[in-house]
Design an enzyme around this catalytic site. Structure first.
Site, PDB file in Angstrom:
ATOM      1  CG  LEU A  29      14.639   7.116 -23.014  1.00 27.41           C
ATOM      2  CD1 LEU A  29      14.074   6.030 -22.117  1.00 27.41           C
ATOM      3  CD2 LEU A  29      13.605   7.544 -24.036  1.00 27.41           C
ATOM      4  CG  HIS A  90      19.989   5.812 -28.950  1.00 29.64           C
ATOM      5  ND1 HIS A  90      20.081   5.452 -27.626  1.00 29.64           N
ATOM      6  CD2 HIS A  90      21.273   5.993 -29.367  1.00 29.64           C
ATOM      7  CE1 HIS A  90      21.348   5.419 -27.262  1.00 29.64           C
ATOM      8  NE2 HIS A  90      22.091   5.732 -28.303  1.00 29.64           N
TER       9      HIS A  90
END
Length: 297
Positions: A29, A90
């Protein structure tokens, strides 16, 4: 490694820190392309909103391909595999950034600004998107191992015999199509793909639009020009090393605004985000646990 071990870890940490002091970090992120997803969607909301649904989107891809194998770290990798290593964290976080609802922009003194959501509201919208996901089905999944995987297990001392090829079924490649219960995204596949020892190193998220929405020319126009306008897509580049290019690439058929590259490397961006109390990078334990127990995602 799983919900049980995560719960045990959070219980131990909670003995020393309060809930507000605990931040669950996914370093993906902090990557440029990922951090640009929500601001990009917000800046181009008027253009994208009519298309950001099953009527306009053909499919969404989240891809991470690596040339590297797992030799030298196969003892760790064989316990987790590509799904736990990449897809369930992810890829799922990136998918949520593309799935979740977006607030619009506000006008102030003749100029538009992005709306900064309160943390709880942002988290609610994100978890709503994830909770709407169907559990992945076997027929929508493809798993595999690269050919030298068992040799690397043997060389790293994980296998006791080099010929014992059936002793590990840990996947080093996975491609999974995920679907949402939300009628807005009905039948639109979100394809999550990752693997080791592949033909290239690349990482990106790609939204592919249906062709009919972008033939901006009349039926009498030449076939050559029509071909130029067949379909459109938006690509969010996730690899920081390629940031000599823009973080977001979009087809010319889309009339959209550009995006700015954050000035910090990946982990520095995470720390700056924490310092600025930005809600987009971090999650707190209780909502994550609730979501995990629901069985979604």
């Amino acid at each position: 490694r799983d919900l049980t071990s995560a719960g045990k870890l959070m219980k131990e940490i909670s003995e020393f820190l309060s809930e507000e002091e605990i931040y669950l970090v996914d370093h993906y992120l902090g990557k440029v392309g990922v951090q640009q997803m929500l601001p990009f969607r917000s800046r181009n909301k008027k253009v994208l909103d009519p298309l950001w649904n099953r009527g306009g989107v053909q499919l969404v891809e989240v891809v991470m391909k690596e040339r590297l194998d797992v030799k030298g770290r196969s003892r760790f990798y064989d316990r987790y595999g590509v799904v736990r290593d990449v897809l369930q964290n992810h890829h799922t976080e990136i998918m949520a950034q593309l799935l979740m609802e977006m607030k619009g922009r506000k006008e102030e003194e003749g100029r538009e600004e992005d709306i900064q959501l309160p943390h709880e509201e942002f988290l609610t919208m994100k978890l709503k998107a994830l909770s709407d996901l169907y559990p992945p089905r076997g027929k929508d999944s493809l798993l595999g191992q690269y050919s030298a995987y068992h040799s690397h297990l043997w060389e790293d001392g994980v296998l006791t015999s080099p010929g014992n090829v059936s002793s590990s079924r840990t996947p080093t490649f996975a491609s999974v199509s995920v679907f949402s219960r939300d009628p807005k995204w009905s039948h639109v596949p979100f394809v999550l793909t990752a693997g080791k020892d592949l033909n290239e190193r690349t990482a990106y998220a790609r939204v592919v639009f249906k062709e009919q929405h972008f033939s901006m020319v009349s039926p009498s126009t030449s076939k050559e020009l029509l071909h130029c306008c067949n379909g459109a897509d938006i690509v969010f580049l996730i690899q920081d090393e390629v940031m000599g290019q823009p973080g977001v690439l979009a087809s010319n058929c889309l009339h959209i605004s550009g995006s700015l590259e954050p000035p910090f490397p990946e982990w520095e961006r995470e720390i700056v985000t924490l310092h600025d109390s930005c809600p987009y990078t971090f999650m707190h334990p209780p909502p994550v646990s609730t979501h995990s127990l629901s069985g979604a995602g």
